[in-house]
Design a protein around this motif. Structure first.
Motif, PDB file in Angstrom:
ATOM      1  N   UNK A 190      -2.987  -6.129  -5.133  1.00  0.00           N
ATOM      2  CA  UNK A 190      -1.958  -6.858  -4.478  1.00  0.00           C
ATOM      3  C   UNK A 190      -1.916  -7.102  -2.714  1.00  0.00           C
ATOM      4  N   UNK A 191      -2.126  -5.387  -1.979  1.00  0.00           N
ATOM      5  CA  UNK A 191      -2.541  -5.305  -0.500  1.00  0.00           C
ATOM      6  C   UNK A 191      -3.889  -5.722  -0.862  1.00  0.00           C
ATOM      7  N   UNK A 192      -4.836  -5.272  -1.122  1.00  0.00           N
ATOM      8  CA  UNK A 192      -5.690  -6.268  -0.930  1.00  0.00           C
ATOM      9  C   UNK A 192      -6.055  -7.807  -0.885  1.00  0.00           C
ATOM     10  N   UNK A 193      -5.239  -8.549  -1.141  1.00  0.00           N
ATOM     11  CA  UNK A 193      -5.272 -10.116  -1.333  1.00  0.00           C
ATOM     12  C   UNK A 193      -5.010 -10.256  -0.363  1.00  0.00           C
TER      13      UNK A 193
ATOM     14  N   UNK B  26       1.153  -1.365   0.247  1.00  0.00           N
ATOM     15  CA  UNK B  26      -0.002  -0.016   0.242  1.00  0.00           C
ATOM     16  C   UNK B  26       0.928   1.432   0.660  1.00  0.00           C
ATOM     17  N   UNK B  27       1.767   1.371   1.065  1.00  0.00           N
ATOM     18  CA  UNK B  27       2.894   2.408   0.865  1.00  0.00           C
ATOM     19  C   UNK B  27       4.003   2.390  -0.416  1.00  0.00           C
ATOM     20  N   UNK B  28       4.317   1.514  -0.931  1.00  0.00           N
ATOM     21  CA  UNK B  28       4.740   1.597  -2.607  1.00  0.00           C
ATOM     22  C   UNK B  28       3.973   2.385  -3.463  1.00  0.00           C
ATOM     23  N   UNK B  29       2.189   1.617  -3.364  1.00  0.00           N
ATOM     24  CA  UNK B  29       1.379   1.737  -4.527  1.00  0.00           C
ATOM     25  C   UNK B  29       1.445   3.803  -4.193  1.00  0.00           C
ATOM     26  N   UNK B  30       1.030   4.369  -2.917  1.00  0.00           N
ATOM     27  CA  UNK B  30       1.207   5.848  -2.730  1.00  0.00           C
ATOM     28  C   UNK B  30       2.192   6.102  -3.429  1.00  0.00           C
ATOM     29  N   UNK B  31       3.519   5.693  -2.695  1.00  0.00           N
ATOM     30  CA  UNK B  31       4.679   6.268  -3.322  1.00  0.00           C
ATOM     31  C   UNK B  31       4.419   6.820  -5.133  1.00  0.00           C
ATOM     32  N   UNK B  32       4.044   4.845  -5.776  1.00  0.00           N
ATOM     33  CA  UNK B  32       4.249   5.855  -6.801  1.00  0.00           C
ATOM     34  C   UNK B  32       3.038   6.220  -7.176  1.00  0.00           C
ATOM     35  N   UNK B  33       1.888   6.558  -6.686  1.00  0.00           N
ATOM     36  CA  UNK B  33       1.180   7.626  -7.718  1.00  0.00           C
ATOM     37  C   UNK B  33       1.936   9.151  -6.709  1.00  0.00           C
ATOM     38  N   UNK B  34       2.010   9.355  -5.790  1.00  0.00           N
ATOM     39  CA  UNK B  34       2.400  11.132  -5.172  1.00  0.00           C
ATOM     40  C   UNK B  34       3.851  11.325  -6.411  1.00  0.00           C
ATOM     41  N   UNK B  35       4.933  10.538  -6.048  1.00  0.00           N
ATOM     42  CA  UNK B  35       6.078  10.440  -6.687  1.00  0.00           C
ATOM     43  C   UNK B  35       6.554  10.822  -8.140  1.00  0.00           C
ATOM     44  N   UNK B  36       6.008   9.160  -8.462  1.00  0.00           N
ATOM     45  CA  UNK B  36       6.219   8.729  -9.734  1.00  0.00           C
ATOM     46  C   UNK B  36       4.829   8.311 -10.782  1.00  0.00           C
ATOM     47  N   UNK B  37       3.728   9.170 -10.202  1.00  0.00           N
ATOM     48  CA  UNK B  37       2.583   9.127 -11.235  1.00  0.00           C
ATOM     49  C   UNK B  37       2.385   8.204 -11.852  1.00  0.00           C
ATOM     50  N   UNK B  38       2.847   7.266 -11.522  1.00  0.00           N
ATOM     51  CA  UNK B  38       2.157   5.646 -11.985  1.00  0.00           C
ATOM     52  C   UNK B  38       0.993   4.655 -11.507  1.00  0.00           C
ATOM     53  N   UNK B  39      -0.524   5.333 -12.418  1.00  0.00           N
ATOM     54  CA  UNK B  39      -1.316   4.576 -11.239  1.00  0.00           C
ATOM     55  C   UNK B  39      -1.894   3.748 -11.656  1.00  0.00           C
TER      56      UNK B  39
END
Length: 882
Positions: free
Chosen positions: A597-600, A575-588
């Motif tokens: 993966x986190x939900x699973x 989840x934190x890696x996804x947040x990093x990709x959204x906020x810093x890398x803009x990779x939706x």
């Protein structure tokens, strides 16, 4: 023939029965026997009298300093052999407890290193039995099975789904081989320490001395717990606990205190049975330990202590006088209970709240965890999930467990072993326990039996606690249990050699030393070579990013990837890696995959989907709504807190408010919370939508309907509320109340008061005897002198209203309203006075406040009201008094 030469015939027999002779006697065979006899007596200064003249001339006049040094060294060696040697092991175990119970990484490293050094220097040379050795080997082999290739033992169904989602799972049976290796090292260190402690052989009186030192040390710890908790302090290595404790969990501290308290109780009983004054000291240590248990706020510790005292009575009944033990022991036990009632208020409250704790912690939380753990074990029957991997795999089987936090262990040492090593490991552990239990018998009736029985009872408390907690997974508790087992085991003349040779034990010690040194180096240098260090570094990098806004995506991603390598099944990393990709890398796209993966990885906790939705609020409302809808379908013991967090998070996003309104329609409780926090204009719009869908508002509970109707009347559309009540009579009890609210909101206070008045009952007035028989003027004069007399003020109000003196009654009511404690009945009389004076708005305000304070009562009997109204003032006072 000289007597010395005659004694040479018995020299071989003496050498076999006694320790080797001194090197000086070995140099002179002609006087070996006499030299050895004098040395045994401890007089080394006269040993030269038995030497030949040549040797005597060499050391004819030793210096005075030399003699003093020899005497001092001898005395120190005797002191070590008689007392200090016995205290080395207990002192080391207390040091482990002070080091956070042996739970910090550096503490575990030191325990492994010390065990390795001792095993290399003095490898184990005896064992409780070869059968136990084979069981220990079987336990270690069962713990190694998860490292086998997954194709050999197979994988569960969820494994393939995880691989398809891109979760990096290894080719072994366990999903976390690094955690498995860490657990294996700790298990090997624990087995090594058991055999090292077994080599420790206190005899007879020495057992009593060790137990005295142990009980005294535990009492000192209990005193520290009591004083620290009383002063609101926390131990630096146990700061996560709510009380002062040397462990991170107060239940583990309570286990140590319970075992020490039972030992003190047993030794006090034994000393008093023998008529010794030493029993007073043990009583003091026991009372101090019980005080520590009371302040520790652990129900399990107190229950274990009480059970241990009863078990001690049962064990010693056949060899002790029953009447004396009960005459002395029962009052002491009652004194312990008195200490609990004096100092253990917090602990007693936990007992009183046992049922209100979600039907009991044991039934609602523990039993559900046991059920889910059983399903996990049945899905991994042979090898388990691997040591240290329970917390990551358990969410795949979490169905009945409802808890606020993640479940990191199954609330039982035995269930933990079953889950992580399979049925093979559990069978091996059962064999170990059975062999160890058989080795304790017989207790016998010699002078060491009472002390060995005390150690055995304390050890049994540890085993019982392991059934519903995890003291067996803490170095600070398991090492103490091993020492108690060694003290409880009967001394035997024959000691079997262990299954493994000395060099094998040295190799095991070398592995333990190398592993401990590796961990200590990693801890000191802060190297990500352990799962704990990798996790802590990831948390620190994330916290630094949140505080300083460094926008260092490389550092964040690197720390998270290292943590995932150690623990690939924890949802928070993804989840934190996804947040990093959204906020810093803009990779939706990549972020969406990580969120999946986190939900699973955690399919039940609402925290996972809530975190995802909160992140998506800045980028995509559709994804945010989907995530929060999933959160509403997940388990959450405190759903109201979840609703509150959703509402607070969405306040800064006006465009999401419409989506949030649509989202609340999937959950009636969330819908109620959402409507209650809306502004008046938004509420009027939303409530119409609900009424159209559910005209009788039966989608809400009765209490929720009352709150919504009250807000509808005060901040919504009063006319539409009255129309709704006319169209659907019986919508809620006391409809007149909400009609009056609507009329007051429209400014029609006269109609609201007239609709309110028939449903209010005058409060009953309890008149003490000193208030009877006084006139209105007397009451008014007395009240002016004592305006804090609430009872006289209410009586005066009643008399003034009955007399029609409304302005005087209003002055009396205003005087009473200035007091700190205002009775609810005052607002009834104020409303009645304002109604008589024609002041409808003031009357409404007073009566509405009276209703909010619980003043709404069903209408009284009309006949009783008529009788009360016809009675004169004095008669009314009397009837009310009755």
């Amino acid at each position: 023939m000289p007597s010395t030469l005659k004694g040479l015939r018995f020299l071989p027999r003496l050498l076999l029965a006694t320790p080797p002779v001194t090197p000086i006697a070995a140099r002179f065979p002609s006087c070996r026997l006499s030299c050895f006899t004098v040395a045994q007596e401890g007089d080394f200064t006269h040993i030269f009298a038995f030497m030949p003249s040549s040797a005597y001339r060499e050391r004819r006049r030793p210096s005075r300093n030399r003699i003093v040094e020899e005497r001092l060294s001898y005395r120190l060696s005797q002191l070590y052999r008689s007392r200090l040697r016995l205290l080395m092991l207990p002192a080391w175990l207390f040091a482990v407890i002070l080091a956070g119970g042996g739970m910090p990484l550096w503490a575990q490293a030191l325990v492994l290193m010390v065990g390795g050094v001792v095993a290399i220097a003095v490898p184990p040379f005896s064992t409780p039995g070869r059968a136990l050795d084979w069981a220990m080997v079987a336990l270690l082999l069962a713990a190694c099975l998860p490292l086998l290739p997954g194709s050999w033992l197979g994988h569960p169904d969820w494994w393939e789904s995880a691989v398809q989602l891109g979760i990096p799972l290894p080719g072994t049976t366990t999903p976390g081989p690094y955690r498995e290796l860490e657990g294996l090292l700790l298990l090997l260190g624990g087995v090594l320490w058991f055999y090292l402690i077994w080599q420790w052989k206190p005899q007879a009186e020495e057992i009593r001395r060790v137990l005295w030192f142990f009980s005294t040390g535990v009492a000192v710890m209990g005193l520290a717990v009591a004083l620290g908790t009383y002063n609101g302090l926390t131990y630096p290595l146990g700061s996560s606990a709510r009380v002062f404790t040397f462990f991170e969990n107060r239940n583990q501290m309570a286990t140590i205190l319970a075992m020490g308290g039972v030992v003190s109780f047993a030794m006090a009983m034994q000393a008093m049975r023998k008529g010794r004054f030493k029993g007073i000291w043990h009583l003091v240590t026991m009372f101090v330990t019980v005080a520590g248990l009371a302040f520790c706020q652990s129900r399990a510790g107190l229950l274990l202590f009480g059970l241990g005292c009863l078990l001690w009575f049962v064990v010693r009944l056949r060899v002790s006088r029953v009447n004396l033990m009960f005459k002395v022991g029962a009052p002491i036990f009652l004194l312990c209970l008195a200490l609990l009632f004096i100092f253990g208020k917090g602990t007693l409250e936990r007992f009183s709240l046992w049922e209100s704790d979600g039907s009991g912690e044991l039934t609602e939380m523990r039993l559900s965890v046991y059920q889910d753990t059983g399903k996990l074990a049945l899905d991994h029957p042979v090898a388990g999930v691997g040591l240290g991997n329970f917390a990551g795999v358990f969410p795949q089987y979490r169905e009945k467990t409802v808890a606020f936090q993640s479940v990191i262990h199954p609330e039982s040492d035995w269930m933990w072993v079953l889950a992580e090593t399979g049925f093979a490991g559990l069978a091996a552990l059962l064999a170990v326990v059975v062999f160890l239990a058989l080795r304790l018998f017989p207790f016998g009736e010699d002078r060491t039996a009472p002390f060995r029985a005390a150690a055995a009872v304390a050890l049994l408390l540890f085993v019982l606690h392991s059934l519903f907690d995890v003291p067996g997974h803490r170095f600070g508790t398991i090492l103490v249990a091993m020492m108690l087992y060694r003290l409880a085991a009967p001394p035997r003349s024959v000691h079997k050699s262990p299954l493994l040779g000395r060099w094998v034990w040295r190799a095991v010690g070398l592995v333990s030393l190398a592993g401990g040194l590796f961990w200590l180096t990693a801890s000191v240098l802060d190297l990500p070579l352990n799962s704990r260090i990798a996790k802590r570094q990831a948390q620190e990098v994330i916290a630094r990013e949140a505080e300083l806004r460094t926008r260092d995506a490389v550092a964040l991603m690197g720390a998270l990837d290292r943590a995932i390598d150690f623990d690939p099944l924890w949802w928070w990393y993804y989840s934190v890696r996804a947040s990093t990709r959204l906020n810093l890398q803009r990779d939706e796209k990549a972020a969406l995959e990580d969120f999946r993966r986190a939900r699973f990885l955690d399919k039940s906790a609402s925290e996972v989907s809530f975190f995802e939705g909160k992140v998506w609020l800045n980028f995509n409302n559709r994804y945010a709504q989907a995530a929060w809808r999933d959160a509403l379908n997940r388990q959450d013991p405190n759903r109201q807190d979840l609703f509150r967090k959703m509402l607070e998070a969405s306040l800064q996003y006006p465009r999401f408010q419409q989506d949030l309104g649509m989202l609340t329609r999937f959950d009636n409780d969330f819908r109620y919370t959402y409507l209650m926090q809306l502004k008046p204009d938004q509420f009027r719009t939303e409530i119409k939508t609900d009424v159209l869908a559910y005209p009788r508002m039966d989608n809400f509970t009765e209490a929720q309907r009352r709150d919504l109707l009250e807000k509808w009347a005060l901040k919504g559309d009063p006319d539409s509320l009255i129309a709704q009540l006319d169209a659907h009579p019986g919508l809620v009890p006391n409809e007149w109340f909400y009609r009056s609210l609507a009329e007051a909101a429209e400014g029609e206070y006269a109609q609201a008061v007239e609709g309110f008045a028939p449903h209010l009952t005058p409060p009953r007035i309890a008149r003490p005897r000193q208030y009877l028989g006084t006139t209105l003027e007397e009451n008014q004069r007395i009240f002016s002198n004592t305006p804090d007399d609430v009872v006289r003020g209410i009586i005066l109000l009643d008399m003034q209203v009955r007399a029609g003196d409304y302005y005087a009654a209003l002055r009396t009511a205003n005087v009473m309203a200035e007091r700190k404690k205002v009775p609810p009945a005052l607002y009834y009389w104020k409303g009645e006075i304002h109604r008589k004076l024609g002041q409808s708005k003031d009357a409404w305000d007073a009566w509405y406040r009276y209703s909010k304070l619980g003043g709404l009562q069903p209408p009284a009997d009309p006949d009783a009201e008529a009788a009360e109204g016809e009675a004169p003032v004095t008669g009314g006072e009397a009837s009310a008094d009755q």
